[in-house]
Design a protein around this motif. Structure first.
Motif, PDB file in Angstrom:
ATOM      1  N   THR A  85      -1.051 -23.990   8.336  1.00 23.29           N
ATOM      2  CA  THR A  85      -0.326 -22.984   7.434  1.00 23.29           C
ATOM      3  C   THR A  85       0.520 -21.945   8.539  1.00 23.29           C
ATOM      4  N   HIS A  86       1.868 -21.877   8.111  1.00 24.52           N
ATOM      5  CA  HIS A  86       2.648 -20.887   9.042  1.00 24.52           C
ATOM      6  C   HIS A  86       2.374 -19.462   8.396  1.00 24.52           C
ATOM      7  N   SER A  87       1.498 -18.746   8.835  1.00 21.70           N
ATOM      8  CA  SER A  87       1.277 -17.376   8.549  1.00 21.70           C
ATOM      9  C   SER A  87       0.451 -16.704   9.417  1.00 21.70           C
ATOM     10  N   LEU A  88       0.465 -15.343   9.580  1.00 21.01           N
ATOM     11  CA  LEU A  88      -0.106 -14.563  10.709  1.00 21.01           C
ATOM     12  C   LEU A  88      -1.686 -14.837  10.568  1.00 21.01           C
ATOM     13  N   LYS A  89      -2.360 -14.965   9.502  1.00 16.28           N
ATOM     14  CA  LYS A  89      -3.711 -15.205   9.329  1.00 16.28           C
ATOM     15  C   LYS A  89      -4.364 -16.584  10.106  1.00 16.28           C
ATOM     16  N   PHE A  90      -3.601 -17.449  10.160  1.00 14.47           N
ATOM     17  CA  PHE A  90      -3.917 -18.700  10.665  1.00 14.47           C
ATOM     18  C   PHE A  90      -3.386 -19.302  12.032  1.00 14.47           C
ATOM     19  N   SER A  91      -2.434 -18.036  12.523  1.00 15.26           N
ATOM     20  CA  SER A  91      -1.555 -18.446  13.727  1.00 15.26           C
ATOM     21  C   SER A  91      -2.440 -18.483  14.999  1.00 15.26           C
ATOM     22  N   GLY A  92      -2.253 -19.447  15.769  1.00 17.25           N
ATOM     23  CA  GLY A  92      -2.730 -19.477  17.120  1.00 17.25           C
ATOM     24  C   GLY A  92      -2.264 -18.577  18.232  1.00 17.25           C
ATOM     25  N   LEU A  93      -1.018 -18.721  17.995  1.00 16.94           N
ATOM     26  CA  LEU A  93      -0.058 -17.695  18.786  1.00 16.94           C
ATOM     27  C   LEU A  93      -0.213 -16.266  18.814  1.00 16.94           C
ATOM     28  N   ALA A  94      -0.127 -15.697  17.481  1.00 14.11           N
ATOM     29  CA  ALA A  94      -0.149 -14.275  17.160  1.00 14.11           C
ATOM     30  C   ALA A  94      -1.491 -13.927  17.149  1.00 14.11           C
ATOM     31  N   ASN A  95      -2.324 -14.486  16.665  1.00 17.32           N
ATOM     32  CA  ASN A  95      -3.654 -13.962  16.131  1.00 17.32           C
ATOM     33  C   ASN A  95      -4.706 -13.605  17.042  1.00 17.32           C
ATOM     34  N   SER A  96      -5.236 -12.564  17.279  1.00 18.41           N
ATOM     35  CA  SER A  96      -6.204 -12.380  18.259  1.00 18.41           C
ATOM     36  C   SER A  96      -7.410 -13.167  18.180  1.00 18.41           C
ATOM     37  N   LYS A  97      -7.840 -13.625  17.233  1.00 22.34           N
ATOM     38  CA  LYS A  97      -9.292 -14.482  16.872  1.00 22.34           C
ATOM     39  C   LYS A  97      -8.779 -15.962  16.503  1.00 22.34           C
ATOM     40  N   ALA A  98      -8.112 -16.453  17.489  1.00 28.15           N
ATOM     41  CA  ALA A  98      -7.741 -17.816  16.996  1.00 28.15           C
ATOM     42  C   ALA A  98      -8.913 -19.012  17.402  1.00 28.15           C
ATOM     43  N   LEU A  99      -8.938 -19.980  16.595  1.00 26.03           N
ATOM     44  CA  LEU A  99     -10.168 -21.189  16.893  1.00 26.03           C
ATOM     45  C   LEU A  99      -9.326 -22.418  17.067  1.00 26.03           C
ATOM     46  N   GLY A 100      -9.961 -23.307  17.793  1.00 30.34           N
ATOM     47  CA  GLY A 100      -9.293 -24.608  18.087  1.00 30.34           C
ATOM     48  C   GLY A 100     -10.249 -25.569  18.301  1.00 30.34           C
ATOM     49  N   LEU A 101     -10.087 -26.791  17.705  1.00 26.08           N
ATOM     50  CA  LEU A 101     -11.159 -27.912  18.310  1.00 26.08           C
ATOM     51  C   LEU A 101     -10.069 -29.026  19.080  1.00 26.08           C
ATOM     52  N   THR A 102     -10.553 -29.495  20.146  1.00 34.48           N
ATOM     53  CA  THR A 102     -10.058 -30.772  20.586  1.00 34.48           C
ATOM     54  C   THR A 102     -10.971 -31.757  20.964  1.00 34.48           C
TER      55      THR A 102
END
Length: 104
Positions: free
Chosen positions: A61-78
């Motif tokens: 979703t394109h929002s600040l809450k889920f942003s991986g660029l702008a959010n300081s607490k981003a989570l990712g899976l690879t």
């Protein structure tokens, strides 16, 4: 001799791969205001919400809450396949580079 060439020094040049120390000092709200209208990860289509394909955005979703660029607490899976075995790596945003791949 070195006395005839005072402009030459043996100082190491900074690495181009490491970001400057001020790169992480931008507040997430300001960064979001800069990228929310237009960025390379936005996916727009008719009759749907704007989606995002940025790394660290698990919801898409394109929002600040889920942003991986702008959010300081981003989570990712690879994932990475090793023959029949598949490894899943969880990445979290961290201020220190050594703690990036550690789970909380």
């Amino acid at each position: 001799s070195s006395a005839s060439r005072p402009h030459l020094s043996r100082r190491r040049t900074p690495s181009l791969r490491t970001p400057p120390p001020f790169a992480m000092a931008v507040p997430s709200d300001l960064l979001w205001e800069c990228v929310k209208k237009n960025n390379a990860f936005m996916r727009k289509s008719v009759n749907m919400k704007t989606m995002s394909s940025e790394p660290g955005n698990l919801m898409g979703t394109h929002s600040l809450k889920f942003s991986g660029l702008a959010n300081s607490k981003a989570l990712g899976l690879t994932t990475k396949a090793h023959g029949k075995k598949v490894n899943i790596r969880m990445t979290v945003s961290a201020t220190r580079r050594s703690r990036t791949y550690r789970p909380k």
